[in-house]
Design a protein around this motif. Structure first.
Motif, PDB file in Angstrom:
ATOM      1  N   MET A 160       0.799  -1.221  -0.024  1.00  0.00           N
ATOM      2  CA  MET A 160       0.065   0.027  -0.052  1.00  0.00           C
ATOM      3  C   MET A 160       0.782   1.150   0.053  1.00  0.00           C
ATOM      4  SD  MET A 160      -3.397  -1.362   0.659  1.00  0.00           S
ATOM      5  CE  MET A 160      -4.051  -0.059   1.574  1.00  0.00           C
ATOM      6  N   LYS A 161       0.290   2.389  -0.299  1.00  0.00           N
ATOM      7  CA  LYS A 161       0.980   3.696  -0.085  1.00  0.00           C
ATOM      8  C   LYS A 161       0.843   4.224   1.339  1.00  0.00           C
ATOM      9  CE  LYS A 161      -0.163   5.563  -4.601  1.00  0.00           C
ATOM     10  NZ  LYS A 161      -1.311   4.464  -4.699  1.00  0.00           N
ATOM     11  N   PRO A 162       1.986   4.514   2.061  1.00  0.00           N
ATOM     12  CA  PRO A 162       1.932   5.058   3.537  1.00  0.00           C
ATOM     13  C   PRO A 162       0.672   5.823   3.628  1.00  0.00           C
ATOM     14  CG  PRO A 162       4.214   5.105   2.572  1.00  0.00           C
ATOM     15  CD  PRO A 162       3.472   4.885   1.244  1.00  0.00           C
ATOM     16  N   ALA A 163       0.371   6.673   2.628  1.00  0.00           N
ATOM     17  CA  ALA A 163      -0.819   7.560   2.926  1.00  0.00           C
ATOM     18  C   ALA A 163      -2.130   7.063   2.911  1.00  0.00           C
ATOM     19  CB  ALA A 163      -0.745   8.672   1.785  1.00  0.00           C
ATOM     20  N   ASP A 164      -2.134   5.638   2.519  1.00  0.00           N
ATOM     21  CA  ASP A 164      -3.354   5.083   2.418  1.00  0.00           C
ATOM     22  C   ASP A 164      -3.759   4.789   3.796  1.00  0.00           C
ATOM     23  OD1 ASP A 164      -3.641   4.707  -0.150  1.00  0.00           O
ATOM     24  OD2 ASP A 164      -2.563   2.763  -0.222  1.00  0.00           O
ATOM     25  N   GLY A 165      -3.107   4.597   4.921  1.00  0.00           N
ATOM     26  CA  GLY A 165      -3.233   4.640   6.293  1.00  0.00           C
ATOM     27  C   GLY A 165      -4.292   3.667   6.849  1.00  0.00           C
ATOM     28  N   ARG A 166      -4.842   3.741   7.934  1.00  0.00           N
ATOM     29  CA  ARG A 166      -5.808   2.963   8.642  1.00  0.00           C
ATOM     30  C   ARG A 166      -6.909   2.906   7.590  1.00  0.00           C
ATOM     31  NH1 ARG A 166     -10.254   2.638  11.218  1.00  0.00           N
ATOM     32  NH2 ARG A 166     -10.314   1.490  13.295  1.00  0.00           N
ATOM     33  N   GLU A 167      -7.581   3.839   7.268  1.00  0.00           N
ATOM     34  CA  GLU A 167      -8.691   3.521   6.373  1.00  0.00           C
ATOM     35  C   GLU A 167      -8.533   2.951   5.241  1.00  0.00           C
ATOM     36  OE1 GLU A 167     -11.422   4.031   8.046  1.00  0.00           O
ATOM     37  OE2 GLU A 167     -10.017   5.040   9.527  1.00  0.00           O
ATOM     38  N   GLY A 168      -7.299   3.090   4.732  1.00  0.00           N
ATOM     39  CA  GLY A 168      -7.096   2.320   3.260  1.00  0.00           C
ATOM     40  C   GLY A 168      -7.105   0.963   3.545  1.00  0.00           C
ATOM     41  N   ILE A 169      -6.200   0.539   4.584  1.00  0.00           N
ATOM     42  CA  ILE A 169      -6.269  -0.861   5.034  1.00  0.00           C
ATOM     43  C   ILE A 169      -7.481  -1.494   5.198  1.00  0.00           C
ATOM     44  CG2 ILE A 169      -5.217  -2.502   6.697  1.00  0.00           C
ATOM     45  CD1 ILE A 169      -2.936  -0.453   7.204  1.00  0.00           C
ATOM     46  N   VAL A 170      -8.372  -0.984   6.086  1.00  0.00           N
ATOM     47  CA  VAL A 170      -9.478  -1.406   6.596  1.00  0.00           C
ATOM     48  C   VAL A 170     -10.459  -1.694   5.221  1.00  0.00           C
ATOM     49  CG1 VAL A 170     -11.871  -0.849   7.452  1.00  0.00           C
ATOM     50  CG2 VAL A 170      -9.778  -0.437   8.652  1.00  0.00           C
ATOM     51  N   GLN A 171     -10.344  -0.726   4.346  1.00  0.00           N
ATOM     52  CA  GLN A 171     -11.096  -0.641   3.064  1.00  0.00           C
ATOM     53  C   GLN A 171     -10.677  -1.777   2.243  1.00  0.00           C
ATOM     54  OE1 GLN A 171     -13.992   1.260   2.990  1.00  0.00           O
ATOM     55  NE2 GLN A 171     -14.544  -0.260   1.373  1.00  0.00           N
ATOM     56  N   THR A 172      -9.352  -2.000   1.978  1.00  0.00           N
ATOM     57  CA  THR A 172      -8.668  -3.123   1.159  1.00  0.00           C
ATOM     58  C   THR A 172      -9.011  -4.496   1.535  1.00  0.00           C
ATOM     59  OG1 THR A 172      -6.735  -1.616   0.906  1.00  0.00           O
ATOM     60  CG2 THR A 172      -6.723  -3.844   0.251  1.00  0.00           C
ATOM     61  N   VAL A 173      -8.938  -4.762   2.952  1.00  0.00           N
ATOM     62  CA  VAL A 173      -9.306  -6.143   3.458  1.00  0.00           C
ATOM     63  C   VAL A 173     -10.838  -6.438   3.171  1.00  0.00           C
ATOM     64  CG1 VAL A 173      -9.508  -7.418   5.668  1.00  0.00           C
ATOM     65  CG2 VAL A 173      -7.331  -5.906   5.199  1.00  0.00           C
ATOM     66  N   VAL A 174     -11.719  -5.550   3.820  1.00  0.00           N
ATOM     67  CA  VAL A 174     -13.048  -5.626   3.652  1.00  0.00           C
ATOM     68  C   VAL A 174     -13.387  -5.996   2.023  1.00  0.00           C
ATOM     69  CG1 VAL A 174     -15.311  -4.485   3.592  1.00  0.00           C
ATOM     70  CG2 VAL A 174     -13.792  -4.303   5.367  1.00  0.00           C
ATOM     71  N   ASP A 175     -12.845  -4.967   1.030  1.00  0.00           N
ATOM     72  CA  ASP A 175     -13.113  -5.097  -0.396  1.00  0.00           C
ATOM     73  C   ASP A 175     -12.623  -6.416  -0.795  1.00  0.00           C
ATOM     74  OD1 ASP A 175     -14.145  -2.866  -0.651  1.00  0.00           O
ATOM     75  OD2 ASP A 175     -12.714  -1.842  -1.406  1.00  0.00           O
ATOM     76  N   TRP A 176     -11.620  -7.018  -0.212  1.00  0.00           N
ATOM     77  CA  TRP A 176     -11.181  -8.357  -0.711  1.00  0.00           C
ATOM     78  C   TRP A 176     -11.772  -9.299  -0.320  1.00  0.00           C
ATOM     79  CZ3 TRP A 176      -7.821 -10.096  -4.201  1.00  0.00           C
ATOM     80  CH2 TRP A 176      -7.236 -11.429  -4.143  1.00  0.00           C
ATOM     81  N   MET A 177     -12.076  -9.388   0.972  1.00  0.00           N
ATOM     82  CA  MET A 177     -13.058 -10.485   1.470  1.00  0.00           C
ATOM     83  C   MET A 177     -14.216 -10.780   0.734  1.00  0.00           C
ATOM     84  SD  MET A 177     -10.871 -12.072   3.150  1.00  0.00           S
ATOM     85  CE  MET A 177     -12.003 -13.526   3.216  1.00  0.00           C
ATOM     86  N   ILE A 178     -15.048  -9.445   0.384  1.00  0.00           N
ATOM     87  CA  ILE A 178     -16.252  -9.553  -0.040  1.00  0.00           C
ATOM     88  C   ILE A 178     -16.243 -10.260  -1.435  1.00  0.00           C
ATOM     89  CG2 ILE A 178     -18.125  -7.935  -1.115  1.00  0.00           C
ATOM     90  CD1 ILE A 178     -17.740  -6.365   1.461  1.00  0.00           C
ATOM     91  N   GLN A 179     -15.089  -9.504  -2.209  1.00  0.00           N
ATOM     92  CA  GLN A 179     -14.811 -10.155  -3.513  1.00  0.00           C
ATOM     93  C   GLN A 179     -14.474 -11.611  -3.507  1.00  0.00           C
ATOM     94  OE1 GLN A 179     -11.282  -7.896  -5.762  1.00  0.00           O
ATOM     95  NE2 GLN A 179     -11.109  -9.571  -6.742  1.00  0.00           N
ATOM     96  N   ALA A 180     -13.831 -12.052  -2.369  1.00  0.00           N
ATOM     97  CA  ALA A 180     -13.462 -13.659  -2.419  1.00  0.00           C
ATOM     98  C   ALA A 180     -14.862 -14.462  -2.118  1.00  0.00           C
ATOM     99  CB  ALA A 180     -12.889 -13.955  -1.247  1.00  0.00           C
ATOM    100  N   GLY A 181     -15.972 -13.813  -1.754  1.00  0.00           N
ATOM    101  CA  GLY A 181     -17.268 -14.292  -1.585  1.00  0.00           C
ATOM    102  C   GLY A 181     -17.245 -15.656  -0.976  1.00  0.00           C
ATOM    103  N   PRO A 182     -17.747 -16.907  -1.732  1.00  0.00           N
ATOM    104  CA  PRO A 182     -17.720 -18.029  -1.107  1.00  0.00           C
ATOM    105  C   PRO A 182     -16.477 -18.973  -1.233  1.00  0.00           C
ATOM    106  CG  PRO A 182     -18.834 -18.133  -3.147  1.00  0.00           C
ATOM    107  CD  PRO A 182     -18.328 -16.692  -2.884  1.00  0.00           C
ATOM    108  N   ASN A 183     -15.600 -18.482  -2.038  1.00  0.00           N
ATOM    109  CA  ASN A 183     -14.149 -19.054  -2.368  1.00  0.00           C
ATOM    110  C   ASN A 183     -13.467 -19.711  -1.145  1.00  0.00           C
ATOM    111  OD1 ASN A 183     -15.010 -19.105  -5.209  1.00  0.00           O
ATOM    112  ND2 ASN A 183     -13.479 -16.914  -5.561  1.00  0.00           N
TER     113      ASN A 183
END
Ligand code: SF4
Length: 282
Positions: A160-183
Motif C-alpha cells: 500500500m501507499k503509506p498515505a493509505d493509512g488505517r482507512e485504506g487498510i480497512v477498506q482493502t481487507v473488506v473489499d478483498w473478502m467481499i470479492q472472495a465471496g464463497p471461495n
C-alpha cells in the motif's frame, strides 16, 4: 551461562506425525465454539442448515477419524526454537518432512503438493513449509497448520501507499473478502499482517489466523480495527458457504510490526471454517 538442552529430532518427527493426524480429524475447540455462537445468533434458515451440516461433518470426522475435508492441505509448520536447544539424531527439516509424509500416508490423507508448472502430484505432500523463529529458552514449540487450497488462494500481499493509512487498510481487507465471496469456504478467520516487509507481512497474516478465535489483539488500536473490519465483512451478508447469512467471518486477527518509512505492506490470509491447526511444546 545457560545449559544446552538436547532435543532428538525423532521426537519432533513423532510430534509432527501426531499433530498432522489430529489436525486432519479434530477441529480446534475454539473454532467450533465460534461456529456454535454464529449458529445461535443466525436468522437465516439456510445459513442454519449450512452450519448444522458443518457440525455433523465435524462430529463424524472426530468420531470415525475421517478427514474434516477432502482437501487435507499442505503442512505449514511454525517452529519456535529456544536458543538453548541443540537438535540431535539427524537434521530437523528431514524429521519434519518424515513426520508429514508418514501421517499423510498412514491416514490416507490426500497428498496435495505438486509441480507448479506441470501440476504433477509428488504423491508425498512434501515439502512441508517451515517458518522457524529463534526464541529465548530451551523449549521447542511446534504449530502444525494444514492449509487448504481454497482459503490459501484467497490471500494476497499488497504494498500500500503509506498515505493509505488505517482507512485504506480497512477498506482493502473488506473489499478483498467481499470479492472472495464463497471461495475461502466461509465462515472464515481473516488473518491480516501489517508492516514489516513484503514477505514477513504474509507470514504474520498466516500466523494471525492461528490465534484463539475472537481473542482481540492486545493492542487496542488493532483490536478496534479487527472489530470494524469484522462488522463490515459480516454486513456483506455472504454468510456460511456463501449462501447468505449473518456470519461470513468468525474473526479478524491482525498482527503488526514496524515498516520502512516509504512502505506500507499489507497481507491478507484466510482460514476456512475447519481452520485445522494443532500445537505442542517439547
Ligand atoms: S478451503 Fe477449507 S473447507 Fe474449503 S475445500 Fe479447502 S480445506 Fe476444505
Amino acid at each position: 551461562m545457560s545449559e544446552i538442552r538436547n532435543v532428538s529430532v525423532k521426537d519432533v518427527e513423532e510430534a509432527i506425525y501426531k499433530l498432522a493426524l489430529d489436525a486432519a480429524y479434530h477441529i480446534p475447540e475454539d473454532v467450533l465454539e465460534a461456529e456454535k455462537k454464529a449458529y445461535a445468533k443466525e436468522k437465516s434458515e439456510v445459513a442454519k442448515q449450512v452450519l448444522d451440516t458443518i457440525f455433523q461433518n465435524i462430529e463424524v470426522s472426530s468420531k470415525e477419524e475421517f478427514p474434516l475435508c477432502q482437501d487435507t492441505g499442505l503442512g505449514i509448520i511454525f517452529l519456535e526454537v529456544g536458543q538453548d536447544v541443540h537438535f540431535v539424531d539427524g537434521y530437523i527439516v528431514d524429521a519434519i518432512n518424515n513426520g508429514v509424509e508418514r501421517a499423510y500416508k498412514d491416514g490416507y490423507l490426500r497428498k496435495s503438493s505438486c509441480n507448479p508448472l506441470t501440476r504433477q502430484n509428488y504423491g508425498n505432500n512434501l515439502p512441508a513449509i517451515v517458518h522457524t523463529f529463534v526464541v529465548p529458552g530451551d523449549k521447542v514449540k511446534i504449530i502444525f497448520d494444514a492449509k487448504g487450497g481454497g482459503s490459501e488462494s484467497m490471500s494476497k500481499v499488497q504494498m500500500m501507499k503509506p498515505a493509505d493509512g488505517r482507512e485504506g487498510i480497512v477498506q482493502t481487507v473488506v473489499d478483498w473478502m467481499i470479492q472472495a465471496g464463497p471461495n475461502p469456504c466461509p465462515p472464515t478467520i481473516v488473518g491480516v499482517g501489517i508492516g514489516a516487509d513484503f514477505e514477513r507481512s504474509a507470514v504474520m497474516a498466516k500466523h494471525a489466523t492461528l490465534r484463539k478465535v475472537g481473542e482481540p489483539s492486545p493492542d487496542p488500536v488493532l483490536a478496534d480495527m479487527e472489530q470494524e473490519i469484522l462488522t463490515k465483512i459480516n454486513n456483506s451478508g455472504i454468510g456460511p458457504a456463501g449462501l447468505g447469512g449473518l456470519t461470513t467471518a468468525l474473526a479478524v486477527h491482525i498482527e503488526m510490526e514496524p515498516c520502512h518509512i516509504a512502505t506500507l505492506p499489507l497481507a491478507i490470509n484466510t482460514a476456512c471454517h475447519v481452520n485445522r491447526h494443532k500445537e505442542i511444546e517439547l
